[in-house]
Write a protein that holds these residues in place. Structure first.
Motif, PDB file in Angstrom:
ATOM      1  N   TRP A  20       0.813  -1.219   0.000  1.00  0.00           N
ATOM      2  CA  TRP A  20       0.000   0.000   0.000  1.00  0.00           C
ATOM      3  C   TRP A  20       0.847   1.270   0.000  1.00  0.00           C
ATOM      4  O   TRP A  20       0.405   2.315  -0.468  1.00  0.00           O
ATOM      5  N   CYS A  25      -4.362   3.373  -1.946  1.00  0.00           N
ATOM      6  CA  CYS A  25      -5.656   3.144  -2.583  1.00  0.00           C
ATOM      7  C   CYS A  25      -6.249   4.450  -3.110  1.00  0.00           C
ATOM      8  O   CYS A  25      -6.298   5.460  -2.394  1.00  0.00           O
ATOM      9  N   GLY A  74      -6.718   5.078   4.596  1.00  0.00           N
ATOM     10  CA  GLY A  74      -6.144   5.331   3.288  1.00  0.00           C
ATOM     11  C   GLY A  74      -5.780   6.788   3.119  1.00  0.00           C
ATOM     12  O   GLY A  74      -5.220   7.414   4.029  1.00  0.00           O
ATOM     13  N   SER A  95      -0.229   2.289   6.314  1.00  0.00           N
ATOM     14  CA  SER A  95       0.662   2.874   5.307  1.00  0.00           C
ATOM     15  C   SER A  95       1.023   4.313   5.646  1.00  0.00           C
ATOM     16  O   SER A  95       0.160   5.191   5.680  1.00  0.00           O
ATOM     17  N   SER A  98       0.137   6.635   2.690  1.00  0.00           N
ATOM     18  CA  SER A  98      -1.280   7.009   2.657  1.00  0.00           C
ATOM     19  C   SER A  98      -1.570   8.092   3.677  1.00  0.00           C
ATOM     20  O   SER A  98      -2.285   9.072   3.385  1.00  0.00           O
ATOM     21  N   CYS A 207      -1.608  -7.906  -4.696  1.00  0.00           N
ATOM     22  CA  CYS A 207      -1.877  -7.673  -3.274  1.00  0.00           C
ATOM     23  C   CYS A 207      -1.506  -8.937  -2.485  1.00  0.00           C
ATOM     24  O   CYS A 207      -1.918 -10.036  -2.843  1.00  0.00           O
TER      25      CYS A 207
END
Length: 282
Positions: A20, A25, A74, A95, A98, A207
């Motif tokens: 990630w 995302c 995210g 993450s 993120s 993933c």
């Protein structure tokens, strides 16, 4: 059949974090400069255009003046909408890439005073987030990506008071997308299904961990909770090459379906299994 822990026995939380971090995302939901107001506006518009059921599921307006704990924020699209209506949000993500974007987003929209961002592993949540009751614990499309989802659920239970609600989306095993992955990429090799679903579950292939659940197995996962509602939703109807160019052309077989029929199919075989749950009475 549902994905088993053995399918991902060699995967670690670090593997998930690296994946990630490499591509958070929805990071490519806009071509504008990352971090700009125009970028964030386009990301949000595209996300909710493609996944309009999210707002109905999250019920953002309900949480005005409430405390929300978001597991897996995210880059912060849903996070901002909880904060905009007046919720106080603790937003957690594994993450750091993120979170960097999400923090910038809060600054751009002047919402940083309503949101506390914490980098944390959901399987060890209480090591990072002080344990106290929240009105809502919310996790959309996250828990199925951790190597040991049952550990994350056990941790989340610690943040539930007697009146708390838990909203979670995980992937639906008995969905159109799983069948599509099996036929397109697996050529019917059902014995490879766990591997295939993980590899092709997201926009960026590979993933490391992706579990999927049936209505029955999601109840087994939610130890310490009572499921009050569970429903499938969301089939992605667009042609991928055009979608990557920010064009919304439906594949021919979905374009032929009347809207009502398509919605019926989403409710029967949607990729997103949206679950409402409450803490079980001891």
């Amino acid at each position: 059949m549902n994905a088993t822990a053995n399918a991902f026995a060699d995967k670690t939380v670090d593997d998930v974090r690296s994946y990630w971090n490499n591509r958070p995302c929805n990071i490519r939901h806009s071509t504008k400069e990352v971090g700009s107001r125009e970028y964030f506006d386009e990301v949000e518009a595209r996300k909710y255009f493609v996944e309009p059921h999210i707002s109905q599921f999250a019920e953002f307006a309900r949480w005005k003046g409430k405390r929300v704990l978001e597991i897996g924020c995210g880059i912060g699209t849903d996070t901002m909408n909880f904060a905009r209506v007046g919720a106080t949000v603790t937003a957690v993500d594994l993450s750091d890439e993120s979170l960097q974007v999400a923090r910038r987003r809060a600054e751009v929209f002047g919402l940083q005073d309503r949101i506390t961002f914490i980098q944390a592993n959901a399987e060890r949540l209480s090591d990072f987030v002080p344990v106290e009751a929240y009105d809502l614990v919310y996790s959309f499309g996250v828990i199925h990506h951790t190597p040991h989802p049952e550990n994350a659920i056990r941790e989340i239970r610690k943040y539930m008071g007697s009146q708390s609600e838990f909203k979670m989306m995980v992937y639906n095993r008995y969905s159109w997308k799983v069948l599509w992955i099996l036929l397109k990429y697996g050529k019917g090799a059902f014995w490879r299904l766990d591997e295939l679903v993980a590899k092709y579950s997201e926009a960026q292939t590979g993933c490391p961990v992706t579990y999927s659940y049936s209505h029955n197995s999601v109840k087994e996962l939610l130890q310490g909770f009572t499921v009050t509602k569970a429903m499938a939703d969301h089939i992605f109807p667009y042609s991928i090459p055009e979608y990557k160019r920010y064009e919304y052309k439906k594949v021919w077989y979905f374009a032929m379906l009347p809207y009502g029929v398509f919605r019926m199919l989403e409710k029967m075989a949607g990729w997103h299994l949206c679950v409402d749950a409450a803490p079980s009475r001891l």
